[in-house]
Design a protein around this motif. Structure first.
Motif, mmCIF file in Angstrom:
data_model
loop_
_atom_site.group_PDB
_atom_site.id
_atom_site.type_symbol
_atom_site.label_atom_id
_atom_site.label_comp_id
_atom_site.label_asym_id
_atom_site.label_seq_id
_atom_site.Cartn_x
_atom_site.Cartn_y
_atom_site.Cartn_z
ATOM 1 N N MET A 43 0.728 -1.164 0.101
ATOM 2 C CA MET A 43 -0.022 0.025 -0.190
ATOM 3 C C MET A 43 0.849 1.288 0.037
ATOM 4 N N ARG A 44 1.783 1.258 0.727
ATOM 5 C CA ARG A 44 2.838 2.559 0.665
ATOM 6 C C ARG A 44 3.565 2.657 -0.457
ATOM 7 N N VAL B 38 -2.770 6.061 -7.437
ATOM 8 C CA VAL B 38 -3.347 6.981 -6.239
ATOM 9 C C VAL B 38 -4.315 6.378 -5.445
ATOM 10 N N ASN B 39 -4.543 6.605 -4.085
ATOM 11 C CA ASN B 39 -5.449 6.278 -3.386
ATOM 12 C C ASN B 39 -5.628 4.723 -3.309
ATOM 13 N N ILE C 210 -7.172 0.526 -6.241
ATOM 14 C CA ILE C 210 -6.170 1.516 -6.480
ATOM 15 C C ILE C 210 -6.759 2.161 -7.723
ATOM 16 N N ASP D 22 1.230 4.156 -2.940
ATOM 17 C CA ASP D 22 0.757 5.486 -2.648
ATOM 18 C C ASP D 22 2.179 6.458 -3.196
ATOM 19 N N GLN D 23 3.253 6.030 -3.222
ATOM 20 C CA GLN D 23 4.461 6.557 -3.375
ATOM 21 C C GLN D 23 4.690 6.599 -5.154
ATOM 22 N N ASN E 254 -6.693 1.373 -1.280
ATOM 23 C CA ASN E 254 -7.527 1.359 -0.312
ATOM 24 C C ASN E 254 -7.934 -0.179 0.092
#
Length: 87
Positions: free
Chosen positions: A45-46, A55-56, A76, A49-50, A58
């Motif tokens: 997830m990280r 994006v986003n 995602i 996100d990076q 969840n």
């Protein structure tokens, strides 16, 4: 573009995380997979996100399996990254 998306998914995938299915609807993806533990899912997830491509992230849910892996489902979104942004 789809080749770059899959290339980026492979890049952000930590060790001991396995994607079992990917479903795309517009600019959203649903992933189903397995991981050796919750730490690997958090790392995934990280990493999403990076990433300039996604994006986003969840997490929908995690379930422990008898085989020793945790099954997970997540959403995602696809960002509008430019080629120059991908590392």
């Amino acid at each position: 573009v789809i080749v770059r998306i899959f290339d980026e998914m492979a890049r952000v995938l930590p060790e001991e995380v396995f994607i079992e299915s990917i479903e795309a609807k517009g600019s959203m993806f649903t992933l189903k997979g397995r991981a050796s533990g919750n730490v690997q899912i958090s790392t995934l997830m990280r990493n999403f996100d990076q990433s300039p491509w996604f994006v986003n992230p969840n997490l929908i849910g995690v379930k422990a399996n008898k085989e020793g892996y945790n099954s997970f489902d997540m959403f995602i979104g696809l960002s509008r990254a430019t080629v120059g942004e991908v590392k």
